[in-house]
Design an enzyme around this catalytic site. Structure first.
Site, short mmCIF file in Angstrom:
data_model
loop_
_atom_site.label_atom_id
_atom_site.label_comp_id
_atom_site.label_asym_id
_atom_site.label_seq_id
_atom_site.Cartn_x
_atom_site.Cartn_y
_atom_site.Cartn_z
CB SER A 170 5.80 -7.47 -7.62
OG SER A 170 5.05 -8.19 -8.81
CE1 TYR A 183 1.24 -3.48 -8.27
CE2 TYR A 183 2.90 -5.10 -9.43
CZ TYR A 183 2.19 -4.74 -8.25
OH TYR A 183 2.13 -5.65 -7.30
P1 NAD Z 1 -4.62 -4.91 -1.20
O1 NAD Z 1 -5.33 -4.21 -2.03
O2 NAD Z 1 -5.27 -6.26 -0.56
O3 NAD Z 1 -3.93 -4.15 0.10
C1 NAD Z 1 -3.08 -2.86 -0.10
C2 NAD Z 1 -3.45 -2.06 1.14
O4 NAD Z 1 -2.54 -0.77 0.91
C3 NAD Z 1 -4.70 -1.54 0.98
O5 NAD Z 1 -5.23 -1.84 2.39
C4 NAD Z 1 -4.86 -0.01 0.72
O6 NAD Z 1 -5.66 0.82 1.57
C5 NAD Z 1 -3.52 0.28 1.13
N1 NAD Z 1 -3.06 1.53 0.77
C6 NAD Z 1 -3.31 2.02 -0.65
N2 NAD Z 1 -3.00 3.18 -0.97
C7 NAD Z 1 -2.58 3.74 0.44
C8 NAD Z 1 -2.11 4.95 0.74
N3 NAD Z 1 -2.09 6.20 -0.04
N4 NAD Z 1 -1.64 5.22 2.14
C9 NAD Z 1 -1.87 4.19 2.92
N5 NAD Z 1 -2.30 2.66 2.74
C10 NAD Z 1 -2.73 2.75 1.24
O7 NAD Z 1 -3.28 -5.32 -1.80
P2 NAD Z 1 -2.02 -6.76 -1.71
O8 NAD Z 1 -2.61 -7.72 -2.77
O9 NAD Z 1 -2.21 -7.16 -0.39
O10 NAD Z 1 -0.80 -5.83 -1.93
C11 NAD Z 1 0.16 -5.61 -1.09
C12 NAD Z 1 1.48 -5.27 -1.70
O11 NAD Z 1 1.71 -6.70 -2.47
C13 NAD Z 1 1.44 -4.51 -2.73
O12 NAD Z 1 2.91 -3.68 -2.67
C14 NAD Z 1 1.51 -5.21 -4.05
O13 NAD Z 1 2.12 -4.55 -5.01
C15 NAD Z 1 2.26 -6.28 -3.64
N6 NAD Z 1 1.99 -7.77 -4.28
C16 NAD Z 1 0.90 -8.24 -4.59
C17 NAD Z 1 0.42 -9.37 -5.38
C18 NAD Z 1 -0.73 -9.93 -5.36
O14 NAD Z 1 -0.72 -10.74 -6.33
N7 NAD Z 1 -1.72 -9.45 -4.60
C19 NAD Z 1 1.72 -9.80 -5.88
C20 NAD Z 1 2.90 -9.16 -5.55
C21 NAD Z 1 2.95 -8.22 -4.95
#
Ligand code: NAD
Length: 289
Positions: A170, A183
């Site tokens: 990120s 985070y």
């Molecule tokens: P999201 O909430 O849509 O998806 C995250 C998924 O992780 C969910 O399906 C959730 O059930 C799963 N998860 C959480 N805890 C878990 C566990 N204990 N065991 C198994 N699965 C588990 O989020 P997203 O935005 O798609 O984020 C995905 C990744 O991208 C993360 O690492 C996040 O930090 C990173 N990220 C997101 C953004 C953003 O703006 N959305 C930006 C940079 C990085």
């Protein structure tokens, strides 16, 4: 809730297809967080590109939704076959070491495990002085310990298959915002894990990380109101001023655009990407007003 950030639905034409001899159904990509957002998009993009996918998440209903989406975009069939046939859902909690071992076994049953995408994540917003230990531990377990454990469990397979680990980092792995201490710490940590894999992979096993700014997923949508309340501003101001305020590209990325970066990183086009970070942040961390 602002409609501007309602997560978009992935369409087949959103996925970039790369001609790569290793993108074949006898090769397996393990994708975590595959029930939602970036993980779901990455699982779908890997399947559209011809790989078999072990799609894992703690959210079984969300995984079913991913398979449903694969069925929806599987028509018309392409030369590489139906994405729907390629996605194997596997429910597991990444906080549990025995469940991580079960993910590795299930992946081996599908074929030659060649790619691992560590995407699962969660957020907790609170100042350091009030940050709960259980929230800190959960974030650390899911977003840093689990990627390490999965890499360790699959190390021999990935090395034997000239594989690659892609880790979701990120902009918070480059600079930080207040009230997200866990985070921020794990995102800096995942870049260290990525580089460690490159160091020990000796060129047979590559690694890379992906660093984006804000992407239109439920993780972002769900923290809007909390952030607005903490800062005493509106949800719209959170999107415009806090999330995109420092970016030069004034649009949020879509999950499909991030998924395409994982496919690129896994492909032969990225042979020299090893330990590096794909910083696609619209200029957010590299420019200053
Ligand atoms: P999201 O909430 O849509 O998806 C995250 C998924 O992780 C969910 O399906 C959730 O059930 C799963 N998860 C959480 N805890 C878990 C566990 N204990 N065991 C198994 N699965 C588990 O989020 P997203 O935005 O798609 O984020 C995905 C990744 O991208 C993360 O690492 C996040 O930090 C990173 N990220 C997101 C953004 C953003 O703006 N959305 C930006 C940079 C990085």
């Amino acid at each position: 809730m602002s409609n501007e950030v309602a997560p978009p639905t992935l369409e087949r034409e959103d996925v970039h297809e790369i001609d790569d001899e290793r993108f074949a159904r006898d090769r397996v990509a393990v994708v975590t967080g595959a029930a939602s957002g970036i993980g779901r998009a990455t699982a779908l993009a890997a399947a559209v590109n011809g790989l078999s996918v072990l799609a894992t998440d703690v959210d079984a209903a969300g995984l079913a939704g991913t398979v449903e989406r694969a069925e929806a975009i599987g028509d018309p069939p392409s030369e590489i076959g139906e994405p729907a046939d390629a996605i194997e859902p596997f429910e597991a909690d990444l906080q549990e070491e025995d469940e991580i071992q079960a993910i590795a076994s299930a992946a081996r049953n599908l074929g030659d495990v060649t790619f691992l995408a560590n995407v699962a994540g969660l957020q907790h917003v609170a100042p350091i002085g009030e940050f709960p230990t259980d929230a800190y531990d959960r974030i650390q377990a899911v977003m840093l310990r689990a990627p390490f454990l999965l890499t360790r469990e699959l190390w021999d397979d990935l090395e034997a298959n000239d594989g690659c680990v892609g880790n979701m980092a990120s902009v918070h792995g480059h600079y930080v915002t207040a009230d997200k201490v866990a985070y921020n710490a794990v995102k800096f940590g995942i870049r260290g894990l990525t580089q460690s894999i490159a160091a020990e992979g000796e060129g047979d096993l590559r690694s890379f990380s992906v660093s984006t700014g804000y992407v239109e997923t439920p993780l972002v949508t769900n923290q809007l109101e909390d952030t607005a309340e903490r800062r005493g501003i509106s949800v719209e101001e959170v999107v415009e001023d806090v999330m995109l305020g420092q970016a030069r590209t004034k649009e949020m990325m879509t999950p499909a655009e991030v998924a395409n970066l994982f496919v690129l990183g896994f492909s032969h086009l990225a042979t020299h990407l090893n330990g590096g970070d794909l910083l696609f942040d619209g200029g957010m961390t590299l420019t200053y007003e």
